[in-house]
Design a protein around this motif. Structure first.
Motif, short mmCIF file in Angstrom:
data_model
loop_
_atom_site.label_atom_id
_atom_site.label_comp_id
_atom_site.label_asym_id
_atom_site.label_seq_id
_atom_site.Cartn_x
_atom_site.Cartn_y
_atom_site.Cartn_z
N PHE A 152 21.61 4.69 -20.77
CA PHE A 152 20.21 4.56 -20.39
C PHE A 152 20.05 4.68 -18.87
CE2 PHE A 152 16.69 1.85 -18.99
CZ PHE A 152 15.63 2.42 -19.68
N ILE A 153 20.91 4.00 -18.13
CA ILE A 153 20.84 4.06 -16.67
C ILE A 153 21.10 5.47 -16.17
CG2 ILE A 153 22.10 3.37 -14.56
CD1 ILE A 153 22.30 0.56 -15.76
N ASP A 154 22.01 6.16 -16.82
CA ASP A 154 22.30 7.54 -16.43
C ASP A 154 21.07 8.42 -16.58
OD1 ASP A 154 24.22 9.65 -15.65
OD2 ASP A 154 23.91 10.39 -17.68
N LEU A 155 20.36 8.27 -17.71
CA LEU A 155 19.14 9.03 -17.92
C LEU A 155 18.08 8.66 -16.89
CD1 LEU A 155 18.61 8.98 -21.80
CD2 LEU A 155 19.32 10.90 -20.39
N LEU A 156 17.95 7.37 -16.62
CA LEU A 156 16.94 6.89 -15.69
C LEU A 156 17.23 7.37 -14.28
CD1 LEU A 156 14.41 5.19 -15.84
CD2 LEU A 156 15.80 3.16 -15.39
N ARG A 157 18.50 7.36 -13.91
CA ARG A 157 18.89 7.84 -12.58
C ARG A 157 18.52 9.31 -12.41
NH1 ARG A 157 23.08 10.67 -11.01
NH2 ARG A 157 24.09 10.49 -13.04
N LYS A 158 18.78 10.10 -13.44
CA LYS A 158 18.44 11.53 -13.38
C LYS A 158 16.93 11.73 -13.28
CE LYS A 158 22.50 12.95 -16.06
NZ LYS A 158 23.00 13.40 -17.38
N GLN A 159 16.17 10.89 -14.02
CA GLN A 159 14.72 11.02 -13.99
C GLN A 159 14.16 10.65 -12.63
OE1 GLN A 159 12.72 12.27 -16.57
NE2 GLN A 159 11.29 12.34 -14.85
N LEU A 160 14.69 9.59 -12.02
CA LEU A 160 14.23 9.20 -10.68
C LEU A 160 14.54 10.28 -9.66
CD1 LEU A 160 15.29 5.44 -10.70
CD2 LEU A 160 12.95 6.33 -10.69
N THR A 161 15.68 10.94 -9.84
CA THR A 161 16.03 12.06 -8.95
C THR A 161 15.05 13.22 -9.15
OG1 THR A 161 18.37 11.46 -9.02
CG2 THR A 161 17.84 13.70 -8.32
N MET A 162 14.70 13.50 -10.41
CA MET A 162 13.74 14.57 -10.71
C MET A 162 12.37 14.25 -10.12
SD MET A 162 14.76 15.49 -14.66
CE MET A 162 13.29 16.50 -14.88
N TYR A 165 12.34 10.37 -6.16
CA TYR A 165 12.22 8.99 -5.68
C TYR A 165 13.31 8.75 -4.64
CZ TYR A 165 11.59 3.91 -5.87
OH TYR A 165 11.34 2.60 -5.55
N GLU A 166 12.91 8.53 -3.41
CA GLU A 166 13.88 8.45 -2.31
C GLU A 166 14.11 7.03 -1.81
OE1 GLU A 166 12.43 11.14 0.64
OE2 GLU A 166 12.96 12.93 -0.49
N ASP A 167 13.32 6.05 -2.30
CA ASP A 167 13.53 4.68 -1.85
C ASP A 167 14.86 4.16 -2.42
OD1 ASP A 167 11.12 4.80 -0.62
OD2 ASP A 167 10.03 3.58 -2.08
N PRO A 168 15.58 3.36 -1.65
CA PRO A 168 16.86 2.82 -2.16
C PRO A 168 16.61 1.90 -3.35
CG PRO A 168 16.24 1.75 -0.10
CD PRO A 168 15.29 2.90 -0.29
N ILE A 169 17.44 2.04 -4.38
CA ILE A 169 17.31 1.20 -5.57
C ILE A 169 18.69 0.95 -6.17
CG2 ILE A 169 16.87 3.23 -7.03
CD1 ILE A 169 15.17 1.38 -8.83
#
Length: 204
Positions: A152-162, A165-169
């Motif tokens: 799930f985190i892997d999918l979410l990370r890819k979506q935030l990149t798409m 989203y540049e803020d640190p998280i």
């Protein structure tokens, strides 16, 4: 042996030695003495940092408002803490087409009698990513259990990149931490934790 899962774990910037078995294996294989760092303890440390740095946290996972109840318990410890919580699907991974670069995660229900097949679609991932961005989330804790939370985190990370989203998280998988923090499940006594026997308490 799961190549897709191995790739996800190895792409993480930090992996914690969470469990006496991992600590033992690392010592036996590599001759290194390392400290056991449990996910729930590390999560509590990060929550303290979030409070001190005025970072908003997000909690995803569990059922019956477990994430919200966990957030309420954290508020009692840190009254000025800000954040949000939402339930996560109680599912197990059936197939993850990581090699194809797809953003579709196939899931299988473990608690419905009919065991309906569920899918987290692009729209659902986008909705969660939008919430993270809208809430200006600095740390996200995902408690869906292994290995669902990592996929799930892997999918979410890819979506935030798409979404650029540049803020640190910080995106952290925390297993059963919500159960412990909320008091739903008792945790092993400190002496058992110190001896690396927390697994035995959980097994009993």
């Amino acid at each position: 042996k799961d190549e897709a899962f191995k790739k996800i774990v190895n792409s993480a910037q930090i992996n914690l030695p969470d469990g006496a078995g991992v600590v033992w294996a690392i010592k036996k294989i590599f001759g290194l003495n390392i400290e056991n760092i449990t996910g729930v303890d590390f999560m509590l440390d990060l929550v303290k940092v979030a409070k001190e740095k005025s970072l908003r946290i997000g909690l995803i996972g569990g059922r019956d408002d477990l994430a919200v109840k966990t957030l309420e318990c954290l508020h009692k410890i840190h009254p000025t803490l800000s954040g949000w919580g939402m339930d996560g699907p109680e599912v197990e991974v059936q197939n993850y087409p990581a090699a194809a670069g797809s953003t579709m995660l196939y899931l299988f229900s473990t608690h419905k009698q009919d065991r309906d097949k569920l899918q987290i679609t692009n729209d659902q991932i986008e909705e969660i990513a939008d919430k993270i961005i809208k809430e200006k989330t600095g740390i996200l804790f995902v408690a869906m259990g292994f290995p669902k939370q990592e996929y799930f985190i892997d999918l979410l990370r890819k979506q935030l990149t798409m979404n650029k989203y540049e803020d640190p998280i910080v995106l952290m998988a925390v297993g059963g931490s919500f159960d412990y923090i909320s008091g739903r499940v008792p945790r092993a006594p400190q002496w058992m934790r110190n001896m690396g026997l927390e697994w035995l308490f959980r097994l009993i």
